[in-house]
Structures are given as structure tokens and as C-alpha cells.
Motif scaffolding. Structure first.
Motif, PDB file in Angstrom:
ATOM      1  N   LEU B 110      50.332  44.411   2.667  1.00  0.00           N
ATOM      2  CA  LEU B 110      50.001  42.792   3.140  1.00  0.00           C
ATOM      3  C   LEU B 110      48.749  42.484   2.310  1.00  0.00           C
ATOM      4  N   PHE B 111      48.943  41.091   1.851  1.00  0.00           N
ATOM      5  CA  PHE B 111      47.614  40.774   1.298  1.00  0.00           C
ATOM      6  C   PHE B 111      46.620  40.549   2.086  1.00  0.00           C
ATOM      7  N   MET B 114      44.918  37.137   3.009  1.00  0.00           N
ATOM      8  CA  MET B 114      45.759  35.831   3.247  1.00  0.00           C
ATOM      9  C   MET B 114      46.011  36.031   4.521  1.00  0.00           C
ATOM     10  N   PHE B 122      54.146  33.855   0.204  1.00  0.00           N
ATOM     11  CA  PHE B 122      53.836  33.884  -1.020  1.00  0.00           C
ATOM     12  C   PHE B 122      54.940  34.158  -2.099  1.00  0.00           C
ATOM     13  N   GLY B 123      55.846  34.618  -1.903  1.00  0.00           N
ATOM     14  CA  GLY B 123      56.983  34.578  -2.959  1.00  0.00           C
ATOM     15  C   GLY B 123      57.499  33.314  -3.069  1.00  0.00           C
ATOM     16  N   GLN B 126      55.537  31.541  -5.290  1.00  0.00           N
ATOM     17  CA  GLN B 126      55.625  31.591  -6.811  1.00  0.00           C
ATOM     18  C   GLN B 126      56.821  31.051  -7.339  1.00  0.00           C
ATOM     19  N   ARG B 170      57.862  39.111   5.166  1.00  0.00           N
ATOM     20  CA  ARG B 170      57.659  38.747   3.625  1.00  0.00           C
ATOM     21  C   ARG B 170      58.688  39.082   2.578  1.00  0.00           C
ATOM     22  N   SER B 171      59.406  40.338   2.931  1.00  0.00           N
ATOM     23  CA  SER B 171      60.355  40.694   1.964  1.00  0.00           C
ATOM     24  C   SER B 171      61.606  40.034   2.287  1.00  0.00           C
ATOM     25  N   LYS B 174      62.567  35.302   0.687  1.00  0.00           N
ATOM     26  CA  LYS B 174      63.090  35.073  -0.500  1.00  0.00           C
ATOM     27  C   LYS B 174      64.602  35.031  -0.393  1.00  0.00           C
TER      28      LYS B 174
END
Lengths: 273, 388
Positions: B110-111, B114, B122-123, B126, B170-171, B174
Motif C-alpha cells: 500500500l502506498f 496516500m 490509483f489505478g 492512471q 485496489r487490485s 480496474k
């Protein structure tokens, strides 16, 4: 139970601190001396600060010094960070040890040698000595200090953060900009502050690489002292001590805060595990 | 023995969504993939098909190449030779950021600078999603992992389980075709791990995604997977459903790697009706119900795979039957694990056999004790033969 302040501890602490800071303390005290004579106390006064700040020659030297420190610190930080990133990322390649050794060698190189070699280089390529030659010289030796600071942070940087950014659609450059750089930012800032202070108080390398019209404050002070120490110089020195101390303390505070936060993260992770 | 046919694997697992209808091309295909690092061969000429909507496990000891396979799929490494196809398209040369494959990292990655919401989005950022859509998807993901209200927290303010869920969200944000999970539960304690396993299965089922999980934990692989590939030294040893891997291992290595097992060297002596007969070292006669694909040549040396829980431990000699095997020995050690007790029994021939009985009675009522003479018995159909 250990008594924290017994006679022995107290004495060694006092002597240690005195050994380190008494000379500096004398300079600071005598900068507030009313008397013209440096070693005779004539009452408290701040007049020498006024005189020093009105001395155009000193002011000009101070301005040059600050500009050099700013530009060279920025250069050193950028170069130091990039070279460290490459070193940490590249893994093993033939000549890695030699290469990393070469980045850090200037740390232990006598300043006279660094200064002399840079002077020879500038003469050889026909570069006019002045502001830029000092700046380049300072960037060169500050860069290895910056590398040391940044590399200690990068070593503990979790590489999978960068992979995660790539995985989520970043190009390698934008992964560096959006993830790596913000995470190592405190180390980069503290590298800059360290480079800045190093440049600010350097005398030897500046002497070798300066030219007409680019006398830095330490050079100016040194040449003045040879003509006799004046209270004015004490005042200037005190200000210099103040700036350098502020820089170093800020750098260490930034580092400490970062360290604390990292420990917090580790504790959280450990508690979770 | 042939266990590598995916069609037979599909029939073994009764699940309507199992996608191994022969007409469909695989979602992922490894074609003669080799990966070397200098002189070290991490993956060696490997072929593997993974179907859509599978929950596929790569299982093996550390250094077997399972993580390398995942990194090849994610695009962090390039194959040395061979190719990887996704939906029939060659992935070679496509960088990680352009693959419709996302990964959940072992360390969560994890960032730290953030918030939870920024991490999950995040993805999408982008891909320059519109702010509104991005917000909606982030909320949807937070709801999926039951972390509503945590959007503004920083990663260091979360517990391990919560971090794991953020990493999952997060993964998945997208909506990748394939989700790779690298030891996803390795950092969690046992209780939480079991809960999370079911949560992962639920998410996979609900979103209809293909999950590929790397693990060294065989229980985890058995619990979550529709198929397991057991790896060793860069090669696939067996790819099959959990039940077949456990009960019909292709080799003694696989049998030994998954769970506890007794491996007994035997020599085939012939057939008696539908049972194979074998002699065990000294001459104890054993009956084994062979698998359809077993080739039974009298005189051949084989290894008998016998799971401890298939063995019955009794003080009295069990009734004689043509399909029951029995041997006598002395109890050398009893280890009590709550739900079951494991008996180490020294046979008169010197061999140590591990047998496990469920603790149906309280321990105080247990009739078998240390140094007791006992009979071990198991049915002919409860053990399998593999090549020695």
C-alpha cells in the motif's frame, strides 16, 4: 538501579561538551562585546552585528555564498538521488562495487586533493573560474553526502510499492514520481539541507575553484582574520553558526520524523501480523 | 498414470461454473515457457492452461518457481523462451502497465503517503477516469471489502486484516481479467486467515474473475482452489483438483508434500478379482484397489501412498476380509491435537507408521495407550500406488 546523573557522568558530559563547544561559545560571547579589542570584555552590545551587516563586501560575499549553496545543493541532491536510485535498482553488474565505491570515495578524499583536481580540470577545459566553478565543485563533493543520506532510506524502501504502481498502470517514470519520490522525500529534503550547509561553510575547495568576483563568505572571513580578528568577524561567524545549526537541526528533525513514522508503520504491521 | 487431463479434473469437481468445456480456449496459456536468471533455471519448459473463472493455486516449496511464474504473468519479468498467451494473444513485449492483469502483493504494497481511497483509486487515476466515476468505483470497492468509513485513513492507521482488504480492493478496482495473489494471507494469524479465505472465494465467485494464487501453505491451497498445480524446481509435477491431488497424487513427492503420508515400498505380485496384490518387504500381503489408469505388471516395484487418517487403530484384531489390510505393531508415540490423535506405531518389521483417529471419545476414555500392542487396518480402496 542506574542513577542517571552521578558525579562521574556529569563531569565527563561537561568536559565533553566544553571541549566541543567552548571555542564556539567564546566566538558567540565576544560577538556581543562592546569593546574594539577582541579579548577584552567591554560590556554587552549588538553594534558589531550592525556594522557587519552594513559592510558591503561581507554582504556581497554572503549573497554569493547563499546562491552557490542553493544551486549546488539542488544539483547535488538531484544527482545524488538519481545515482543512488540506479545503484540500488541495478542489482549486481560487473564493476558494481567499484562504481559504488567511486560514488562514496570523495567522502574520505582530502579536500585539498578534491579542490586541486577540480582546479586542474577547470583549467584544462578552459572554464573561467567564478560562481559556476565553485557551484560545480560543491555539487561534486556534496553529492556523495546526499547519496549516503538517500541510500539509507532507499535501502529500506519496499520495492513492491514500485511494482504495484507499474501493475496499476504507471510507466516507470510516473511510478518513480508518484510513489518512490514522495516516500523518500524526507530523506531527499534532508540530503538537500546537508548539502546546503556543507557548501555554506566550505573554505578549501572554494579557495581552489574561485575566481575574481566570486569570493565566498568563509574565504572573506579567512582573509580578514589574517589581518587581525575583529569583533565584526565574531558577529558574522555567529550568524554563520546560526544558519548552519538551523540547517543541520532541521535535517535531523526531518529524518527523525520520518524514522518515527516508519516505526509506527512497523508497529502497526507487527500488531497486525 | 495420467492425471493431467483438465477435462477429468472438471468432472471431479461438481461445480456448474467450472469452465473446462473443451470448446473454449484457455484464458491463460503457458507455452514451453523457460525463465533463467544467469545460470539458474527458475522455470523450465513449462506448459499450463488456466481457464476463465478458475481459482488456481501454484503450490510448492520456496524456490520452486511459483513466484517467478506470477512475475512473468504480471510483466515484471520477461520469458527467456516460449510464450504466455492471454485470451489467445501473446503477452511477450507488453509491459506490466498495459496488461489487464493485476496483482495483490504479499507485503500488500500500500502506498504509505496516500489515503485508503487514493490507494484504491490509483489505478483508475492512471487511466484518467472522470472524478465522479472514479469516486463511484472506489465506493463500490470499499463496500466490497466492507471498509466503508475507512476511505480517509492512511495505511499505517489500519490493522493487518484491513490492509489486506485495501490491497484486495485496489487490485480489483480496474476489474482485471486475472487477479494474481502472492501469498495473500501469509501475514495474517490463523483465525483471520480462515475467515479471509472464505471472503476471497466469495469475492472471486461474485465478480466472476480468474484468481491465481501463489502459496506455500497447502491447507490454504486446498481450501480455496478449484485446481492446484504442485511445482518443484521449475517444473509442474501435477495439476489437478484438490481432492485428486490429495487422494491420487501423481508421485510420492506430491503425496509427501501435501499433508502427512506413509510411503511404503511394495512389489506387485498379481491380481485377485478386481484387487491388486502386493508384497511388503518381508512378505506381508496387501490388497490394493487399482485406479483405472494404473498399469499392473507383476514384479514391478511401486510405492504405496497411505494417508494416516485412512488407517484404523484397534487393540483387537479386526475381522478378516479380502479387501482389508492389517498389520500389528507397538504404539511408540501419541500426539494429541484436540480434534484428532496421531499414533506413531512401530511395526514388528521395524517400520514406523503414522495413523490418525478422530477423537470421538474423551481422551480419558481412550482405549489405546503408549506401548500397547495394536492392529492397524485399512481398506484396499483407501490407498493408491505410485511409481517408486
Amino acid at each position: 538501579m542506574i542513577r542517571r546523573f552521578n558525579i562521574f557522568n556529569l563531569t565527563s558530559l561537561t568536559f565533553g561538551l566544553a571541549f566541543l563547544y567552548l571555542p564556539l561559545l567564546l566566538v558567540v560571547i565576544y560577538s556581543f562585546n562592546d569593546s574594539r579589542l577582541v579579548t577584552v570584555w567591554g560590556g554587552f552590545s549588538t553594534k558589531w552585528y550592525g556594522i557587519a551587516l552594513n559592510n558591503d563586501a561581507y554582504l556581497e560575499a554572503a549573497w554569493i555564498t547563499l546562491r552557490i549553496a542553493f544551486v549546488s545543493a539542488t544539483l547535488a541532491t538531484v544527482l545524488g538521488t538519481l545515482s543512488t536510485v540506479v545503484m540500488v535498482r541495478a542489482g549486481s553488474f560487473p564493476g558494481r562495487t567499484l562504481f559504488s565505491g567511486m560514488i562514496f570515495a570523495p567522502l574520505v578524499m582530502p579536500e585539498v586533493v578534491t579542490g586541486l583536481s577540480l582546479l586542474l580540470l577547470f583549467v584544462a577545459i578552459g572554464l573561467d573560474r567564478g560562481f559556476w566553478t565553485i557551484t560545480i565543485a560543491h555539487a561534486t563533493f556534496a553529492m556523495c553526502y546526499a547519496s549516503v543520506v538517500v541510500s539509507s532510506r532507499l535501502a529500506s524502501f519496499d520495492r513492491s510499492l514500485e511494482y504495484a504502481a507499474l501493475d496499476l498502470g504507471c510507466t516507470p517514470f510516473s511510478a518513480f514520481r508518484q510513489v518512490t519520490l514522495p516516500v523518500i522525500a524526507p530523506a531527499v529534503i534532508s540530503a538537500w539541507l546537508l548539502s546546503f550547509t556543507l557548501s555554506l561553510d566550505d573554505l578549501v575547495i572554494a579557495t581552489f575553484t574561485s575566481g575574481p568576483g566570486s569570493t565566498t563568505l568563509p574565504m572573506k572571513l579567512y582573509s580578514s582574520v589574517r589581518l587581525g580578528v575583529s569583533p565584526e568577524i565574531n558577529a558574522l561567524s555567529t550568524m554563520l553558526i546560526g544558519i548552519v545549526t538551523a540547517g543541520v537541526i532541521t535535517a535531523s528533525l526531518v529524518n527523525r520524523r520520518q524514522e518515527r513514522r516508519r516505526q509506527q508503520d512497523h508497529r502497526a504491521a507487527a500488531a497486525a501480523a | 498414470m495420467n492425471f493431467l487431463d483438465p477435462a477429468s479434473a472438471a468432472s471431479a469437481r461438481a461445480e456448474p461454473a467450472t469452465p473446462q468445456a473443451p470448446a473454449r480456449p484457455p484464458l491463460i496459456r503457458f507455452e514451453n515457457v523457460t525463465k533463467t536468471f544467469g545460470s539458474f533455471t527458475a522455470i523450465s519448459d513449462l506448459n499450463l492452461d488456466i481457464q476463465e473463472r478458475e481459482f488456481f493455486s501454484l503450490l510448492g516449496p520456496s524456490g520452486c518457481g511459483k513466484t517467478t511464474m506470477m512475475r512473468l504473468l504480471a510483466g515484471f519479468e520477461e520469458v527467456t523462451s516460449g510464450r504466455i498467451l492471454l485470451d489467445g494473444q501473446d503477452l511477450t513485449g507488453t509491459p506490466a502497465n498495459r496488461r489487464p492483469i493485476n496483482m495483490m502483493f504479499q507485503s500488500y504494497a500500500l502506498f504509505p503517503h496516500m489515503s485508503v481511497a487514493k490507494n484504491i483509486g490509483f489505478g483508475l487515476k492512471q487511466e484518467r477516469w472522470k472524478k465522479r466515476d472514479l469516486q463511484d468505483r472506489v465506493d463500490e470497492m470499499l463496500a466490497l471489502v466492507q471498509l466503508e468509513g475507512f476511505a480517509d485513513r492512511k495505511p499505517h492507521q489500519l490493522s493487518g486484516g484491513q490492509m489486506q482488504r485495501v490491497a484486495l480492493a485496489r487490485s480489483l478496482a480496474k476489474k482485471p481479467k486475472v487477479l494474481l495473489l502472492d501469498e495473500p494471507l501469509g501475514a495474517l494469524d490463523k483465525k483471520l486467515r480462515e475467515e479471509t479465505q472464505f471472503q476471497l472465494m466469495d469475492v472471486q465467485d461474485r465478480l466472476g474473475l480468474t484468481f491465481i494464487i501463489v502459496t506455500h501453505d497447502q491447507d490454504e491451497a486446498m481450501t480455496v482452489s478449484s485446481r492446484i498445480a504442485v511445482m518443484k524446481a521449475g517444473k509442474l509435477l501435477q495439476t489437478d483438483t484438490p481432492a485428486r491431488i490429495y487422494e491420487h497424487p501423481a508421485s510420492s513427492y506430491v503425496a509427501d508434500f501435501i499433508g502427512n503420508v506413509n510411503l511404503i515400498n511394495v512389489e506387485l505380485s498379481g491380481m485377485e478379482g478386481d484387487l491388486a496384490l502386493a508384497r511388503w518387504d518381508g512378505g506381508t500381503r496387501l490388497a490394493i484397489r487399482p485406479q483405472p489408469e494404473d498399469v499392473m505388471t507383476p514384479g514391478a516395484r511401486k510405492t504405496l501412498v497411505l494417508r494416516p487418517e485412512k488407517i484404523h487403530v484397534t487393540k483387537d484384531r479386526p475381522a478378516e476380509a479380502h479387501n482389508v489390510n492389517m498389520v500389528e505393531g507397538t504404539v511408540e508415540e501419541i500426539s494429541y491435537t484436540g480434534s484428532a490423535s496421531t499414533f506413531l506405531v512401530r511395526l514388528d518389521g521395524g517400520m514406523l507408521i503414522r495413523a490418525q483417529e478422530a477423537n470421538r471419545l474423551l481422551t480419558s476414555r481412550r482405549e489405546v495407550d503408549w506401548n500397547d500392542r495394536v492392529w492397524l487396518s485399512w481398506r484396499a480402496g483407501a490407498c493408491v500406488l505410485v511409481d517408486a
